[in-house]
Design an enzyme around this catalytic site. Structure first.
Site, PDB file in Angstrom:
ATOM      1  N   LYS A 192      73.897  27.936  36.933  1.00 18.27           N
ATOM      2  CA  LYS A 192      74.644  29.268  37.253  1.00 18.27           C
ATOM      3  C   LYS A 192      75.990  28.724  38.345  1.00 18.27           C
ATOM      4  O   LYS A 192      75.660  28.536  39.337  1.00 18.27           O
ATOM      5  CB  LYS A 192      74.027  30.409  37.934  1.00 18.27           C
ATOM      6  CG  LYS A 192      74.626  31.740  37.514  1.00 18.27           C
ATOM      7  CD  LYS A 192      75.913  32.150  38.220  1.00 18.27           C
ATOM      8  CE  LYS A 192      75.677  32.401  39.616  1.00 18.27           C
ATOM      9  NZ  LYS A 192      77.094  32.761  40.404  1.00 18.27           N
ATOM     10  N   GLY A 244      74.139  27.066  48.870  1.00 15.17           N
ATOM     11  CA  GLY A 244      74.917  28.059  49.404  1.00 15.17           C
ATOM     12  C   GLY A 244      74.593  28.725  50.742  1.00 15.17           C
ATOM     13  O   GLY A 244      74.203  28.185  51.812  1.00 15.17           O
ATOM     14  N   SER A 245      74.817  29.843  50.969  1.00 13.56           N
ATOM     15  CA  SER A 245      74.759  30.470  52.403  1.00 13.56           C
ATOM     16  C   SER A 245      73.406  30.707  52.729  1.00 13.56           C
ATOM     17  O   SER A 245      72.363  30.875  51.951  1.00 13.56           O
ATOM     18  CB  SER A 245      75.329  31.773  52.496  1.00 13.56           C
ATOM     19  OG  SER A 245      74.639  32.864  51.699  1.00 13.56           O
ATOM     20  N   THR A 246      72.939  30.602  54.133  1.00 12.12           N
ATOM     21  CA  THR A 246      71.777  30.958  54.529  1.00 12.12           C
ATOM     22  C   THR A 246      71.185  32.359  54.237  1.00 12.12           C
ATOM     23  O   THR A 246      69.845  32.653  53.945  1.00 12.12           O
ATOM     24  CB  THR A 246      71.573  30.606  56.233  1.00 12.12           C
ATOM     25  OG1 THR A 246      72.045  29.187  56.477  1.00 12.12           O
ATOM     26  CG2 THR A 246      70.185  30.982  56.536  1.00 12.12           C
ATOM     27  N   GLU A 247      71.991  33.076  54.207  1.00 14.38           N
ATOM     28  CA  GLU A 247      71.421  34.642  53.849  1.00 14.38           C
ATOM     29  C   GLU A 247      71.242  34.859  52.529  1.00 14.38           C
ATOM     30  O   GLU A 247      70.132  35.425  52.299  1.00 14.38           O
ATOM     31  CB  GLU A 247      72.972  35.716  54.288  1.00 14.38           C
ATOM     32  CG  GLU A 247      73.410  35.758  55.603  1.00 14.38           C
ATOM     33  CD  GLU A 247      74.067  34.448  56.243  1.00 14.38           C
ATOM     34  OE1 GLU A 247      74.701  33.642  55.248  1.00 14.38           O
ATOM     35  OE2 GLU A 247      74.079  34.404  57.137  1.00 14.38           O
ATOM     36  N   GLY A 249      70.152  32.164  50.675  1.00 19.59           N
ATOM     37  CA  GLY A 249      69.153  31.597  50.782  1.00 19.59           C
ATOM     38  C   GLY A 249      67.661  32.200  51.065  1.00 19.59           C
ATOM     39  O   GLY A 249      66.575  32.360  50.503  1.00 19.59           O
ATOM     40  N   GLU A 266      69.566  24.534  50.066  1.00 17.71           N
ATOM     41  CA  GLU A 266      70.527  23.619  50.819  1.00 17.71           C
ATOM     42  C   GLU A 266      71.654  24.389  51.271  1.00 17.71           C
ATOM     43  O   GLU A 266      72.296  24.853  50.540  1.00 17.71           O
ATOM     44  CB  GLU A 266      71.157  22.376  50.135  1.00 17.71           C
ATOM     45  CG  GLU A 266      71.844  21.408  50.803  1.00 17.71           C
ATOM     46  CD  GLU A 266      73.408  21.546  51.042  1.00 17.71           C
ATOM     47  OE1 GLU A 266      73.648  22.038  52.394  1.00 17.71           O
ATOM     48  OE2 GLU A 266      74.336  21.178  50.071  1.00 17.71           O
ATOM     49  N   CYS A 300      79.698  22.426  53.881  1.00 16.85           N
ATOM     50  CA  CYS A 300      78.418  23.072  54.622  1.00 16.85           C
ATOM     51  C   CYS A 300      78.096  21.798  55.875  1.00 16.85           C
ATOM     52  O   CYS A 300      77.635  22.317  56.815  1.00 16.85           O
ATOM     53  CB  CYS A 300      77.069  23.054  53.704  1.00 16.85           C
ATOM     54  SG  CYS A 300      76.820  21.578  52.896  1.00 16.85           S
ATOM     55  N   GLU A 397      78.920  29.948  61.255  1.00  9.25           N
ATOM     56  CA  GLU A 397      79.535  29.135  60.452  1.00  9.25           C
ATOM     57  C   GLU A 397      80.886  29.779  59.894  1.00  9.25           C
ATOM     58  O   GLU A 397      80.720  30.755  59.050  1.00  9.25           O
ATOM     59  CB  GLU A 397      78.782  28.730  59.321  1.00  9.25           C
ATOM     60  CG  GLU A 397      79.272  27.647  58.059  1.00  9.25           C
ATOM     61  CD  GLU A 397      78.315  27.382  57.011  1.00  9.25           C
ATOM     62  OE1 GLU A 397      78.395  26.452  56.508  1.00  9.25           O
ATOM     63  OE2 GLU A 397      77.595  28.164  56.695  1.00  9.25           O
TER      64      GLU A 397
END
Length: 794
Positions: A192, A244-247, A249, A266, A300, A397
């Site tokens: 995706k 992608g983003s930590t949120e 994740g 990651e 990143c 970030e």
């Protein structure tokens, strides 16, 4: 303008890259794309499309399909159908396919480079000179792993169907990072891509089919976040790999908890760029340019936090501002520009808002005095100076071309500032004293450290982070193992429910009773009473009372974690010292062999011979990890540049361990020993049903020179204590073997600090089988790999 004008002024003239071939490819598809499923483009089931735009102009570029649950179903079904045949093809067959994909990328390199620049907004120089060649390198490198799989990875098997979700900042390169290792070892893929930048993924899938990749091996489903959520939730997917983003994740960790899906994340970063006073200032300034203004700062691992020794700070600032003035921002297809466009208006607004916040909080702002194109999503190279460590822009970030700067006085202060972040993806260290740089690098809590360099990547060198930058690695041997599972674990069955025990009662008599003894907890090298002052009975296999153990609670876990954190000297101990202590543990356990065997037989009801065999196996296991302690070391990679990358296996930190009821001594030692062998400190929950096998170890630990706090043991209910460990943000990893419920709890509640988890999902393990429970099968989960890049030469 005349040639004479350019000769006199040295101004850059426009150097546009032709985009005719890319436009022609779009036109052949009428700029409308479906999903790529089972070897062909298909119309989305819901008939809906999203419009993508050129970041540099704002003009519509194409329409991509909006994936629904039905589209994901179809893609997963195609991947599931193809997977057995793809795996059966063998390593050599898959190697030839990956080689063909690498060659395909090289043949169509310019088409991919131009389309990527149009779709993403990054400069053509970056897509042409970095993204496409490195993508081709990944497929070639992993063709090699496919060829060597039967020999080098013979004890591993593919996971099955892998769902992969990639971001918009490196669309083609992230595709290669994800797809190449997954396909190499026999998995099939549903990819995706990001909704902003799906075109190179669709082009790749189309050309891959033309290059002979079998239908169903690679499927591409486009769409927004709802499409990604459908892929994550699909029961037919065996692994999710997300960048992608930590949120997001965290949401994926929560959604996959308890499902049995493998997961690698990651995520974001706020990477420090440390400049010591003996650094080559001009060289390090060029490093800054590459660290934060490469790809418009949408990286990143961008070196977004500049830490400069205060003795050179003002000189460094003046030279950096002067260098900023030479940076050119413009259309991405112009080969003479340094920065292109930010990917989308929503990202541009986020960058602007965070910069405004930084200025309000006291930062001094410098921006290059260069003209921006009238249209499109462009932002000037920006420096925020005099930033405080607690400032929003120093913590969050930004993901844009914004550098925040602060100063330090000593190396220790530099390390403290560098590690003052919830992330841990990358770092750069600049010093002409290589001894200083190599002293600092291991102290940085980051998965990648570059010395006198930045943003170096290669397929042979692992990449990934610590802490809230995610877990798992991409690239290298450690990356390939993320797409495999131990063959010895593939056939595990659900653990049978143990028979309920009821306490038997004996008639009271007037004989002299045995002395009452209640086993305490073991925290910080001492036996301590449980905080709640409650205990629980331990029964024999026949229901006879054998004693009582403390009922640990949240406060006891907190005390144990604090003791483990305080024992950080264990991680710095030599591997030789750790090996000696593990051998000493085995020696002292051997001296009490019969005592432990009798205890195990009484608790479990097994025969005396089997109980003795369990103790023997436990002693051998301690010897095994004593042997591994100074042998499970790293590697020296030789990427295609003048330099090396040191892959260092480092301890994770404080690790919680929940042990199963079967093999109460052997399972405990099998889980704790590899962790302490690698320098971790442990908070262990022993078998809930048979905890005395672990509490009897207290005296063995006390007499074997194990430093206080290295091993802490809290008895009590497994599920309740696992919940506390999972929620504790000072626990770095959590291993749970026991009930399915405890495994799900561990994964779901680990999202606070995104701790690494190793769980068994309630599937039983044969602890006597060394192939399933000893050696690298657990050691690789007991370490995290840090890659330190060391270029050399002029």
């Amino acid at each position: 303008m005349s040639v004479a004008h350019y000769y006199e002024t040295m101004d850059y003239g426009p150097a546009p890259e032709a985009d005719g071939e890319a436009r022609a490819w779009l036109k052949r598809h009428d700029a409308i794309f479906g999903h790529f499923i089972d070897g062909a483009f298909v119309t989305p089931r819901g008939g809906r499309h999203l419009t993508t735009s050129e970041p540099a102009t704002g003009k519509p570029l194409a329409k991509i399909a909006e994936g629904s649950d039905a589209d994901v179903d179809a893609a997963v079904a195609a991947a599931r159908k193809a997977q057995p045949q793809w795996a059966k093809l063998g390593g050599h067959g898959r190697a030839r396919h990956l080689y063909a994909l690498s060659r395909m990328l090289q043949r169509h390199a310019r088409l991919f480079a131009v389309l990527e620049a149009l779709d993403n907004g990054k400069p053509i120089r970056e897509t042409r000179d970095l993204d496409v060649p490195l993508a081709a390198r990944h497929f070639l490198h992993h063709a090699g792993w496919a060829q060597l799989q039967d020999r080098e990875l013979a004890d591993q098997v593919p996971l099955g169907v892998v769902g992969q979700i990639i971001p918009w900042n490196f669309p083609l390169l992230m595709l290669a990072w994800k797809i190449a290792p997954a396909l190499a070892v026999g998995n099939t893929v549903v990819l995706k891509p990001a909704e902003f930048t799906s075109l190179t993924a669709l082009l790749f899938a189309e050309l891959a089919a033309q290059a002979g990749l079998p239908p169903g091996v690679l499927n591409v489903v486009t769409g927004d976040g709802t499409t990604g959520a459908a892929l994550v939730a699909h029961p037919g997917v065996d692994k999710i790999a997300f960048t992608g983003s930590t949120e997001v994740g965290r949401l994926i960790r929560q959604a996959t908890a308890g499902t049995g899906k493998s997961l690698t994340l990651e995520l974001g970063g706020k990477s420090p760029f440390i400049v010591f006073d003996d650094a080559d200032i001009d060289g390090s300034i060029e490093g800054v340019v590459d660290a934060i203004w490469f790809n418009q700062g949408q990286v990143c691992c961008a070196g977004s936090r500049l830490l400069v020794h205060e003795g050179i700070a003002e000189d460094f600032r003046k030279r950096l501002v002067r260098r900023m003035e030479t940076l050119r921002v413009g259309p991405p297809l112009d080969k003479a520009i340094d920065m292109g466009a930010v990917v989308a208006p929503v990202q541009l607004e986020r960058i602007k808002a965070l910069v405004e916040t930084g200025v309000k909080e006291g930062a001094r702002k410098y921006q290059a005095a260069t003209a921006l194109p009238a249209d499109g999503c462009f932002y000037l190279p920006t420096l925020l100076w005099n930033v405080q460590p607690s400032s929003t822009v120093a913590i969050e970030e930004i993901f844009g071309p914004v550098l925040v700067a602060m100063t330090f006085r000593t190396p220790d202060e530099a390390v403290a500032l560098a590690n003052n972040t919830r992330y841990g993806l990358a770092a750069s260290v600049w010093s002409e004293t290589i001894g200083l740089a190599l002293d600092i690098a291991p102290k940085l809590q980051a998965g990648v450290v570059w010395i006198n360099a930045t943003n170096l990547f290669d397929a042979a060198v692992g990449f990934g982070g610590y802490r809230e930058s995610g877990f798992g690695r991409e690239g290298g041997r450690e990356g390939i193992t993320e797409y495999l599972k131990p063959a010895a674990w593939a056939g595990r069955k659900p653990r049978p429910e143990p028979a309920a025990l009821s306490q038997a009662t004996d008639e009271a008599g007037f004989g002299v009773p045995a002395l009452d003894r209640t086993a305490k907890l073991f925290v910080g090298g001492k036996q301590v009473r449980p905080d709640g002052n409650y205990s629980r009975a331990v029964l024999s296999a026949k229901g006879r009372p054998l004693g009582e153990v403390g009922e640990g609670n949240r406060k006891d876990i907190r005390n144990a974690v604090a003791a483990a954190r305080a024992a950080e000297g264990w991680a710095k101990a030599t591997t030789h010292n750790r090996a000696q202590i593990l051998y000493y543990l085995a020696e002292n356990l051997s001296a009490r062999h019969d005592e432990f065997a009798a205890r195990i037989a009484t608790m479990t009801g097994m025969t005396g011979a089997k109980a003795k065999a369990e103790v023997d196996a436990s002693i051998r296991r301690l010897f095994s990890y004593g042997a591994w302690a100074d042998k499970y070391d790293g590697a020296v990679h030789t990427p295609p540049l003048r330099g090396v990358a040191l892959a260092m296996r480092e301890p994770i930190g404080v690790v919680g361990v929940a042990c199963p009821d079967e093999a109460p001594l052997l399972a405990f030692i099998s889980l704790v020993a590899p962790l302490i062998a690698m320098g971790n400190r442990v908070v262990a929950i022993p078998s809930e049903r048979h905890p005395l096998a672990a509490t009897d170890l207290y005296q063995v630990l006390e007499t074997s020179d194990v430093p206080a706090g290295v091993v802490n043991i809290v008895t009590g209910g497994r599920n309740a204590l696992v919940k506390v460990l999972a929620e504790h943000d000072d626990v770095d990893a959590l291993w749970v073997f026991g009930s399915k419920e405890a495994s799900a709890t561990a994964e779901k509640l680990s999202i606070g600090n995104l701790k690494r988890t190793l769980v068994d999902h309630g599937l039983a393990l044969d602890w006597t089988d060394a192939r399933a429970s000893e050696g690298e099968i657990l050691l690789r989960h007991a370490v995290q790999v840090k890659n330190i890049w060391i270029p050399y030469g002029d």
